[in-house]
Write an enzyme that holds these catalytic residues in place. Structure first.
Site, short mmCIF file in Angstrom:
data_model
loop_
_atom_site.label_atom_id
_atom_site.label_comp_id
_atom_site.label_asym_id
_atom_site.label_seq_id
_atom_site.Cartn_x
_atom_site.Cartn_y
_atom_site.Cartn_z
N GLU A 214 1.01 4.36 -2.71
CA GLU A 214 -0.08 4.43 -3.32
C GLU A 214 -0.35 5.72 -4.05
OE1 GLU A 214 0.52 3.37 -0.24
OE2 GLU A 214 -0.20 1.17 -0.27
N HIS B 208 -8.28 -2.48 8.64
CA HIS B 208 -8.31 -3.54 7.53
C HIS B 208 -9.50 -3.99 7.46
CE1 HIS B 208 -3.81 -3.28 8.52
NE2 HIS B 208 -3.69 -3.66 7.37
C1 TPP Z 1 -0.50 2.22 3.02
C2 TPP Z 1 -0.31 0.72 3.10
N1 TPP Z 1 0.03 0.13 2.10
C3 TPP Z 1 0.06 -1.30 1.82
C4 TPP Z 1 -0.13 -2.06 3.09
C5 TPP Z 1 -0.03 -3.55 3.28
N2 TPP Z 1 1.20 -4.07 3.64
C6 TPP Z 1 1.24 -4.20 4.91
S1 TPP Z 1 2.63 -4.73 5.48
C7 TPP Z 1 3.53 -4.42 3.86
C8 TPP Z 1 4.98 -4.64 3.40
C9 TPP Z 1 5.70 -3.83 4.27
O1 TPP Z 1 6.80 -4.07 4.05
P1 TPP Z 1 8.34 -3.45 4.99
O2 TPP Z 1 7.93 -2.02 5.05
O3 TPP Z 1 9.57 -3.88 4.45
O4 TPP Z 1 8.00 -4.32 6.42
P2 TPP Z 1 8.14 -5.84 6.70
O5 TPP Z 1 6.65 -6.29 6.63
O6 TPP Z 1 9.00 -6.42 5.83
O7 TPP Z 1 8.53 -5.82 8.03
C10 TPP Z 1 2.42 -4.03 2.95
C11 TPP Z 1 2.60 -3.89 1.69
C12 TPP Z 1 -0.33 -1.17 4.45
N3 TPP Z 1 -0.54 -1.82 5.39
N4 TPP Z 1 -0.39 0.10 4.21
#
Ligand code: TPP
Lengths: 342, 339
Positions: free
Chosen positions: A70, A139
């Site tokens: 971000e 959230h």
């Molecule tokens: C700072 C922030 N940005 C965006 C999100 C929304 N978000 C939650 S999970 C996710 C994807 C995470 O992907 P990854 O790190 O590959 O983990 P996975 O879910 O695949 O286990 C996002 C964008 C968040 N929780 N925190």
């Protein structure tokens, strides 16, 4: 045409997300400099349907999925805006502002001032806000007060599809940074049912709702209820149910926090003498206090009783009985209205 | 390791059933006994099991938004964790935290739902161990989508320059919600990020729990011996949507099939058979895991919900006096505000 007439003239009803998207698509067609950046905004269409369908028309160059970074992409929107483009950057949940706040409040919001007005940052930062679905403290926040407290950004909070479209047109055309905060519960997403109110008639043609114009969503002579976002609908519900008991509440939807339409509030309080302010944000040092302070400063003589309804100063709890306790419900608003009347 | 993995898988199958209750036929996230988001980790088990095998209660683990498999492998109290997910008063956090925010100080386990934000606290735990001359280590788990975050990169640097006993474990499941890895990272192998900080970077492919175990043994051993941090990336796979209710319309069918064709649990079972274990032995482990999970879920569902008023507690350990919340309406007429 006045807003009410224009709304009545159309039959087509849209969800709030469709209305937002329609305004974005229109502005993107009109102006090549408008583009949208965020996480899961392209192929997914936005977790809260905020960009649903835009990828098909505009492609990945203008509806850009970005890495989970971000600071980088919101800051990049600032940089592109300073070069005269009109980026829209989406922060998926307003709660995530912490990881990128410098780009928001030191860069996006202050560069105009620090440059002595020589630099403008015509961007829109969109963010989903709100609880009522048990997603706990990281959230579920609304954080209206935080963004409105920091000078340099305009803060928009629509509560209906009609408003969402008109405010989005205005946000994209505005030469200043605008934070556009939409409540998840109002978007009309399949998996998060909305109350009845936010789906409204929406004209096909573009129209801009100027910032700083609060909307009287229900006229009434006994009590002035000032609110925004989801709680407009809860306040309207409370007002309807009190009408049976002969209490006539006026419901004012602020629509924008910066600029704030103090005039409409003062006029209403001059009629009713009684003020209830309702907010889904934390109680202390926030929107409710600000509204009451303004009325006290400029309309003290009209004020007979006042009450605020907001989230007590606790992070949003997960379990349902506790979340219900802290997020103001229709009954809490009813109680407050009755109490300023007694 | 096998037991941790089958426990986690079965646990999540049961959670999924419970979660969907009340959400059918039309999916409504706020309905049913478990509301809110639910991120399941089916396909990720090898990473947690292989790493946590080397950890003690006094070692710290920070988990991301997809925490159950890590919590189980770290020895978090299963019953109280389940009660937390059901929002019950006897849950780990009294119903305040929920599924993304599990805290069990008895085994030094914590979570955050904000991407990569568990990394700095893990560095802090490593710092505390170093300052106190303890041989405890800290492990931060994160997804491959999280390796673009400032908090992660800054944590790598701080841990490296201070030579702290921290292991960063990246669970690479190829997807960050709808974003495939090639669109969020310039490198295919996330462990390469370590190079820029002059720390070892290791990658383990194919959901191979045994290989994770071996790599983690070395990394954690290095940290415990005072030789600094390691970045360990583990290939896992995502068997389901990002969260329950995710239609995954962005994900090609071949990719879903490929994920289902790769199962870390089956792979480990084959290894164990090759090493001489009988099917009966494996079934006995599965049975034990199922009993434990069923018992935890039954127990949790019997637990009381919190009282609404409990929402006001725990903001502070030492609440300031005079903290106000709900005051009655102020009648300005009586206090001179009305003329
Ligand atoms: C700072 C922030 N940005 C965006 C999100 C929304 N978000 C939650 S999970 C996710 C994807 C995470 O992907 P990854 O790190 O590959 O983990 P996975 O879910 O695949 O286990 C996002 C964008 C968040 N929780 N925190």
């Amino acid at each position: 045409m006045a807003q009410k007439e224009r709304q009545q003239a159309v039959e087509r009803e849209l969800t709030m997300s469709r209305a937002m998207v329609e305004a974005i698509a229109h502005e993107m067609r009109e102006n090549d400099e408008v583009f949208y950046m965020g996480e899961d905004v392209a192929d997914y269409g936005g977790i809260f349907d905020s960009t649903e369908g835009l990828l098909d028309e505009f492609g990945h160059d203008r509806i850009m999925d970005v890495p989970i970074s971000e600071t980088a992409y919101i800051g990049a929107a600032v940089g592109a805006a300073q070069r005269g483009m009109r980026p829209i950057a989406e922060l998926m949940f307003a709660d995530f502002f912490g990881v990128c706040m410098d780009q928001i409040y030191n860069q996006m919001a202050k560069n105009t001032y620090m440059s002595g007005g020589n630099v403008s940052v015509p961007m829109v930062l969109t963010a989903a806000v709100g609880g009522t679905y048990n997603d706990a403290a990281q959230h579920s926040q609304t954080l209206y007060g935080t963004f409105a407290h920091l000078p340099g950004m305009k803060v928009v909070v629509p509560s209906t599809a009609y408003d969402a479209k008109g405010l989005m047109h205005n946000a994209i055309r505005d030469d200043d940074p605008v934070v556009y905060m939409f409540h998840k519960r109002l978007m009309g997403i399949g998996w998060m049912p909305a109350p009845d109110g936010p789906k409204t008639p929406v004209p096909d043609e573009p129209y801009a709702i100027p910032f700083g114009s609060a909307d009287v969503k229900r006229e009434g002579s006994d009590v002035t209820v000032v609110t925004l976002g989801l709680h407009v609908h809860r306040a309207l519900e409370a007002a309807e149910s009190l009408a049976d008991d002969g209490i006539d509440a006026e419901v004012i939807d602020l629509r924008t926090l910066v600029p704030l339409d103090t005039e409409t509030i003062l006029e209403s309080v001059a009629e009713t003498g009684r003020l209830v302010v309702v907010d889904e944000d934390y109680r202390s040092h926030g929107v409710t206090g600000e509204i009451i302070a303004r009325v006290a400063e400029e309309g003290l003589a009209d004020l007979e009783a006042v009450e605020r309804v907001a989230v007590p100063d606790v992070p949003l709890p997960y379990a349902r009985p506790m979340e219900d306790e802290v997020i103001p419900g229709t009954e809490d608003i009813e109680t407050a209205i009755r109490s300023v009347r007694s | 390791m096998f037991e941790d993995m089958v426990t986690a898988r079965y646990y999540e199958e049961r959670l999924q059933e419970e979660y969907l209750e009340g959400k059918q036929p039309a999916f409504d996230i706020s309905a049913g006994p478990i509301p809110g988001e639910l991120h399941l980790a089916a396909g990720h088990e090898a990473a947690a099991a292989g790493v946590c095998r080397h950890l003690r209660d006094s070692d710290t683990v920070t988990a991301p938004h997809r925490p159950h498999h890590v919590a189980i492998a770290k020895g978090v109290d299963l019953k109280r964790m389940t009660a937390e997910i059901f929002g019950r008063r006897t849950g780990l956090s009294g119903g305040k935290g929920g599924h993304m925010h599990l805290f069990d100080p008895d085994v030094n386990f914590a979570c955050s739902g904000i991407i990569a934000q568990g990394c700095p606290p893990a560095v802090g735990a490593g710092l505390a161990a170093t300052k106190r001359n303890e041989d405890a280590v800290a492990v931060a788990f994160l997804g491959e989508g999280a390796i673009s975050q400032g908090a992660f990169l800054e944590s790598l640097n701080l841990a490296a320059v201070q030579k702290l006993p921290v292991v960063f474990v990246v669970e690479d499941n190829d997807w960050a919600i709808s974003m495939p890895k090639e669109r969020v990272s310039g490198v295919d192998d996330g462990s390469q990020r370590a190079g820029g900080f002059d720390m070892p970077g290791v990658r383990v492919d194919y959901d191979d729990a045994t290989a994770v175990y071996d790599a983690a043994k070395e990394a954690i051993g290095r940290a415990r011996a005072g030789n600094g941090p390691t970045l360990l990336e583990v290939q896992v796979h995502r068997r389901m949507g990002h969260f329950m209710g995710d239609p995954e319309s962005y994900r090609p069918d071949e990719d879903k099939e490929a994920a289902h064709g790769r199962d870390s649990i089956e792979r480990l079972a084959a290894d164990l058979r090759a090493a001489g274990l009988e099917d009966d032995d494996l079934e006995e482990i599965r049975e034990r895991a199922r009993d434990r999970v069923d018992e935890a879920i039954e127990w949790a569902k019997d637990q009381p919900e919190p009282d609404p008023e409990e929402a006001h507690e725990d903001v502070f350990v030492n609440p300031p006096s005079g903290a106000t919340t709900d005051e009655p309406a102020h009648e300005l007429a009586e206090t001179g505000g009305d003329d």
